[in-house]
Design an enzyme around this catalytic site. Structure first.
Site, PDB file in Angstrom:
ATOM      1  N   HIS C  62       0.846  -1.205   0.000  1.00 41.40           N
ATOM      2  CA  HIS C  62       0.000   0.000   0.000  1.00 41.40           C
ATOM      3  C   HIS C  62       0.876   1.248   0.000  1.00 41.40           C
ATOM      4  CE1 HIS C  62      -4.169   1.478   1.488  1.00 41.40           C
ATOM      5  NE2 HIS C  62      -3.523   2.502   0.981  1.00 41.40           N
ATOM      6  N   LEU C  65       2.504   6.597  -4.693  1.00 39.14           N
ATOM      7  CA  LEU C  65       3.661   7.195  -5.365  1.00 39.14           C
ATOM      8  C   LEU C  65       3.323   8.566  -5.926  1.00 39.14           C
ATOM      9  CD1 LEU C  65       5.073   4.060  -7.241  1.00 39.14           C
ATOM     10  CD2 LEU C  65       5.801   5.008  -5.036  1.00 39.14           C
ATOM     11  N   ARG C  66       2.032   8.865  -6.052  1.00 41.04           N
ATOM     12  CA  ARG C  66       1.518  10.190  -6.454  1.00 41.04           C
ATOM     13  C   ARG C  66       1.658  10.516  -7.935  1.00 41.04           C
ATOM     14  NH1 ARG C  66      -1.695  10.377  -2.350  1.00 41.04           N
ATOM     15  NH2 ARG C  66      -0.816  11.061  -0.375  1.00 41.04           N
ATOM     16  N   ASP C 154      -9.122   2.621  -3.479  1.00 44.58           N
ATOM     17  CA  ASP C 154      -8.333   3.337  -2.485  1.00 44.58           C
ATOM     18  C   ASP C 154      -9.196   4.168  -1.553  1.00 44.58           C
ATOM     19  OD1 ASP C 154      -5.748   3.956  -1.431  1.00 44.58           O
ATOM     20  OD2 ASP C 154      -6.132   5.977  -2.155  1.00 44.58           O
ATOM     21  N   HIS C 181     -10.504  -0.260   1.108  1.00 34.80           N
ATOM     22  CA  HIS C 181     -10.546   0.672   2.244  1.00 34.80           C
ATOM     23  C   HIS C 181     -11.960   0.578   2.792  1.00 34.80           C
ATOM     24  CE1 HIS C 181      -9.837   5.072   3.772  1.00 34.80           C
ATOM     25  NE2 HIS C 181     -10.748   4.461   4.500  1.00 34.80           N
ATOM     26  N   HIS C 234      -5.483  -1.476   5.490  1.00 35.49           N
ATOM     27  CA  HIS C 234      -5.241  -0.734   6.747  1.00 35.49           C
ATOM     28  C   HIS C 234      -6.374  -0.750   7.778  1.00 35.49           C
ATOM     29  CE1 HIS C 234      -7.490   2.190   4.478  1.00 35.49           C
ATOM     30  NE2 HIS C 234      -6.455   2.685   3.826  1.00 35.49           N
ATOM     31  N   ASN C 286      -6.249   8.473   7.242  1.00 36.13           N
ATOM     32  CA  ASN C 286      -7.540   7.847   7.021  1.00 36.13           C
ATOM     33  C   ASN C 286      -7.353   6.373   6.709  1.00 36.13           C
ATOM     34  OD1 ASN C 286     -10.274   7.993   6.955  1.00 36.13           O
ATOM     35  ND2 ASN C 286     -10.419   8.792   4.872  1.00 36.13           N
ATOM     36  N   ASP C 313       0.887   2.335   3.811  1.00 37.69           N
ATOM     37  CA  ASP C 313      -0.014   3.428   3.395  1.00 37.69           C
ATOM     38  C   ASP C 313       0.794   4.729   3.288  1.00 37.69           C
ATOM     39  OD1 ASP C 313      -2.171   4.912   2.620  1.00 37.69           O
ATOM     40  OD2 ASP C 313      -3.191   4.900   4.564  1.00 37.69           O
TER      41      ASP C 313
END
Lengths: 328, 181, 440
Positions: C62, C65-66, C154, C181, C234, C286, C313
């Site tokens: 998780h 990398l944007r 996500d 999620h 998560h 979150n 995350d």
């Protein structure tokens, strides 16, 4: 005789007791001595307001900015009056129509205000904690004029000041706060302050408008929470009704204002359950005939208008106390 | 070692003498208001009023004046001076106000007190009564009624102690850093 | 460079192969060649691992990398460099990019970029729904064929139960898990912090644990109904651990992960250590950091194996994303470079065993997404197969200094803390990576 230091004291506060905080952000960490200093100073300010000339020039050269990201009439007017009564220059800035609306960050805004000479910034903001952020990024003093659902410390201090002048020390006194506790910064700041003062605080409202955790649980202390107003009022010394927002109905938290009033409106019959002469308070603005009946609002026990008057004195006290330290 | 300038009894006599001088100067008690400066001027003003009642049989109104909001050094101070509520018995319009303080030194406190008084109205005249005048004026102010002139050096300390405030009574002259024991 | 190296004198922990002993590891011709005591270091570079743990390269299920779309927060180059710095040799890239990888061509373009820039192995995670909008399903088979190892929307939980059910069925047919999620958006009310005493104290909108618990329950029920592999991303609550434990007991094909942040911190991090509240936006994440009871349950769940893997995350953000009002702040913690010391701190405290800690960072996550099949040797130190090894000193003291992060994201609530545990050498694809080579 300026070198003559007073060694005695008539109020029981040690002479070295003074204001050292840069900011006033909430009531939860105020020490007993700080609260006493504010109330004592407010007492002096109330006397100033009663003089034939009800204004002094102490804060001449001090600039107070009210920075409001939310609509407000009374809090802003109260601070403006307080600043002017002390001789300060007061500049009012609203979020709408300013650079704030053009996407300027809060930090940039307060830094700009500091650069143009603001010594104190009174801030109201819809986000909890926003004044804490501002305070960390400016050398100007920040006074929290209400942040989200979090805190409204000056309201709590003026409420305590009003209670004190009617019933004296609030230790052991039963204070019932009724209404939309969950969304109320007034309730939170009052609860923290009153609990620290040793009052017995009761939070009362519909289950959906009560906090899910007791305020103050962080320190191990707590206050009573109940949905039963009639029971809560028994033996109450003070009853404080909070403003009921119409939006709560739309959000499905209460069926209707009518149903709310049925269970939680302060009427003559209910007020009679409290101690004789118990104070009726409301931070305003009131919804006519919802939180408090007109009859109760106009009764002898209601100190609602006095709260407004005292608000100016308490805010004068804070502006005065914070201006000297704020010029470091 | 602090020098006793006035002992317990001498201080009492001084206050009574001031009371007589004030009434004499005013040709009676008509229109007279005593305004005692906080902290020690106020109890002295009350004692003057008591003395007047004893020999004139008249209650002269006594007020208190706090000067914190009128100080000229507020801007320079790190922390704010304490403010206490002043109390004035009535409007001062047309009154003869006698401002009362324990020690007259630079004159700055009296200047501040005059400003405060004027916020209560327009007195016909204002007089100044002090227990001790120790000199070293920084402003053009002079007392009308003086308990005792005490020549001092600027860094000495003059302390007027009153039962109501300090638990004991007397006027002391002390060297710098010395404390009353 | 002969390409031969011997990692000498370390404690080799390789859960997949049941190894836990002081051994030498010889890496030659790009793979682990031999694992034995006292190997000869002739003609080989020596990595002194005395006092260290020698483990498979860490695997992160998780990672944000944007890139593409949010290069001001992080890029494939910078964030994979951060991964390497943290001991991670394999990361799975979450799909909340712009454009999001919801079709084959987007994934293909992403893989090209990865090929060019990445410092570690990167596997893409594709979207469950088109545009991550939760309306219609993404091209699941196409995403599988393009190389995705899992599917996820996500930060946008799949709200529509029917869509989730169909998504699980198609993903299952394609052989991919859905990493969900699990959250009920209506119930969490847009809260920015756990609903409890800290949200009450700070006047912040809280997310009730029930929002996660009810979504986990729904998703587990759908996994049971479809027989599809569900991976819960998560998890953060005690009750969610219990639901997953129960599901596993009944043989439901469910796996799950927990972040180092949720294992190590609680909602108190938002308040901060001082007497005055900090409203620390760096502790906004979150799902939110929960209570100490939740934290303990997560650690216990990880130890017992109910929780399979530790996933970071890792969520780098630009300074301005955090330097603002709390409820305006972007959620997420830059975690790749602090994951190891936070987990090791739990080991030192006796809350977690070293063996489980290593397993949860290596073989367990590899198995969750079948990465050990995709690239044999991933998450293990298998002779002739494994190419990635990390050597770390579990006792080395590190002070968390965000300014020194390789990641663009300096957002961590751990700034200034002294923790223990530091990677000293990373072998990636059989080559020894020196710190100097991973400056992004």
């Amino acid at each position: 005789m300026t070198s003559q230091q007073p060694t005695g004291d008539m109020t029981g506060l040690p002479p070295e007791n003074t204001w050292r905080r840069k900011d006033l952000l909430n009531t939860d960490t105020l020490t007993h001595q700080e609260v006493e200093l504010v109330l004592e100073t407010a007492e002096a300010m109330r006397e100033v307001r009663g003089r034939p000339m009800n204004k002094v020039a102490t804060l001449r050269g001090t600039t107070v900015v009210t920075l409001f990201y939310e609509q407000s009439t009374r809090t802003r007017a109260s601070f403006e009056m307080a600043g002017k009564a002390l001789g300060a220059d007061v500049i009012n800035i609203s979020a709408s129509g300013s650079s704030v609306e053009k996407g300027e960050s809060l930090i940039d805004t307060v830094r700009t205000l500091e650069s143009i000479g603001a010594d104190l910034v009174v801030m109201r903001h819809p986000e909890a904690g926003a004044p804490y952020l501002a305070a960390r990024h400016t050398s100007a003093s920040i006074i929290n004029g209400g942040d989200g659902q979090h805190a409204h410390p000056t309201q709590a201090l003026l409420d305590l000041f009003t209670m004190r002048s009617h019933i004296g020390d609030v230790t052991g006194k039963r204070v019932v706060i009724v209404g939309d506790i969950r969304h109320s910064r007034v309730a939170r700041s009052n609860a923290w302050l009153l609990m620290a003062q040793g009052a017995e605080v009761v939070l009362c409202g519909p289950r959906t408008l009560l906090p899910r955790t007791t305020p103050g649980a962080h320190e191990g202390s707590g206050c009573e929470m109940t949905t039963d107003l009639d029971a809560a009022l028994k033996g109450a010394d003070v009853v404080m009704a909070l403003r009921m927002q119409k939006e709560r109905q739309q959000a499905g938290l209460i069926p209707s204002l009518r149903e709310y009033a049925r269970g939680y409106q302060l009427n003559d019959e209910r007020v009679a359950r409290a101690k004789a002469g118990a104070l009726v308070m409301h931070p305003g603005p009131m919804n006519a005939g919802v939180e408090v009946t007109t009859s109760v609002a106009n009764s002898a026990v209601s100190v609602i208008e006095e709260q407004v008057t005292n608000g100016v004195a308490v805010r004068m006290a804070l502006l005065y106390l914070m201006s000297a330290g704020g010029r470091r | 070692m602090s020098d006793v300038v006035l002992g317990h009894d001498q201080l009492g006599r001084t206050i009574r003498r001031l009371a007589h001088e004030i009434v004499e100067n005013n040709r009676g008690t008509e229109g007279l208001v005593l305004a005692g400066m906080l902290t020690r001027g106020y109890p002295i003003a009350r004692r003057i009023a008591e003395a007047i009642r004893e020999f004139e049989g008249v209650d002269v109104p006594v007020g208190s004046v706090d000067i914190a909001l009128y100080r000229d050094d507020y801007q320079q101070r790190e922390t704010p001076p304490r403010v206490r509520p002043s109390q004035m018995p009535a409007s001062l319009d047309g009154a003869t106000v006698v401002l009362v303080d324990d020690v007259l030194f630079t004159g700055r406190s009296v200047r501040a007190a005059l400003d405060a008084l004027l916020d209560y109205g327009r007195p016909a005249r204002v007089r100044l009564a002090v227990i001790v005048d120790r000199g070293h004026r920084e402003l053009p102010i002079r007392p009308d009624f003086i308990g005792k002139n005490i020549p001092t050096s600027a860094n000495q300390l003059v302390e007027v102690r009153l039962t109501e405030v300090d638990g004991d009574e007397g006027v002391y002259l002390m060297e710098p850093g010395e404390r009353h024991d | 460079m002969s390409g031969r190296m011997v990692i000498k004198g370390g404690r080799v922990i390789d859960p997949a192969n049941g190894t836990d002993a002081v051994l030498d590891v010889l890496v030659a011709e790009g793979v682990v060649h031999e694992i034995a005591p006292d190997l000869s270091s002739e003609n080989a570079e020596v990595v002194d691992a005395a006092g260290c743990i020698v483990a498979p390269g860490f695997v992160d299920l998780h990672t944000h990398l944007r890139e593409p779309g949010f290069e001001h927060k992080g890029t494939i180059a910078t964030e994979t460099a951060a991964a390497l710095r943290g001991g991670f040799t394999t990361v799975c890239a979450m799909p909340n990019t712009e454009p999001p990888p919801d079709s084959g061509p987007v994934v293909a373009a992403l893989l090209e970029q990865i090929e060019r820039d990445a410092h570690v192995r990167v596997y893409p995670i594709g979207c469950v729904s088109a545009g991550r909008r939760g309306k219609e399903l993404a091209a699941i088979q196409e995403l599988t064929d393009a190389g995705c190892v899992a599917l996820s929307d996500d930060g946008n939980p799949v709200g529509d139960g029917q869509l989730m059910r169909h998504g699980l069925e198609l993903a299952s047919a394609a052989g991919l898990p859905i990493s969900e999620h699990s959250d009920d958006p209506a119930l969490n009310g847009g809260g920015s912090i756990n609903e409890g005493r800290i949200s009450e104290r700070l006047g912040l909108h809280g997310q009730p644990a029930a929002a996660e618990v009810s979504a986990v329950a729904r998703n587990v029920a759908l996994a049971e109904a479809t027989g599809a592999h569900l991976h819960i991303a998560h998890i953060s609550t005690e009750r969610a651990v219990a639901i997953i434990a129960d599901a596993k007991q009944r043989g439901v094909p469910v796996t799950c992960e927990v972040t180092p942040s949720h294992l190590f911190l609680t909602e108190d991090a938002v308040f901060g250590p001082g007497p005055e509240p900090a409203y620390d936006t760096n502790a906004r994440i979150n799902p939110p950091l929960r209570t100490e009871d939740d934290r303990r349950a997560l650690v216990a769940g990880l130890e017992s194996g109910v929780i399979d893997a530790i996933a970071t995350d890792h969520a780098p953000h630009a300074l301005e994303d955090k330097l603002c009002e709390f409820e305006h702040a972007a959620p997420g913690i830059s975690c790749l470079e602090t994951a190891l010391p936070t987990v090791m701190e739990l080991v030192h405290r006796g809350e977690l065993s070293m063996a489980r800690a290593v397993e949860a960072l290596t073989s367990a996550p590899a198995r969750c997404f079948g990465l050990d099949v995709k690239t044999p040797g991933t998450g293990s130190i298998s002779m002739g197969a494994s190419r990635d090894v990390v050597v770390f000193d579990p006792a080395a003291t590190v002070t968390i200094e965000p300014a020194a992060f390789v990641s663009k994201g300096k957002n961590t609530p751990l700034a200034g803390m002294e923790l223990r545990g530091r990677p000293v050498a990373v072998v990636l694809d059989g080559r020894l990576m020196k710190e100097a080579t991973v400056t992004g």
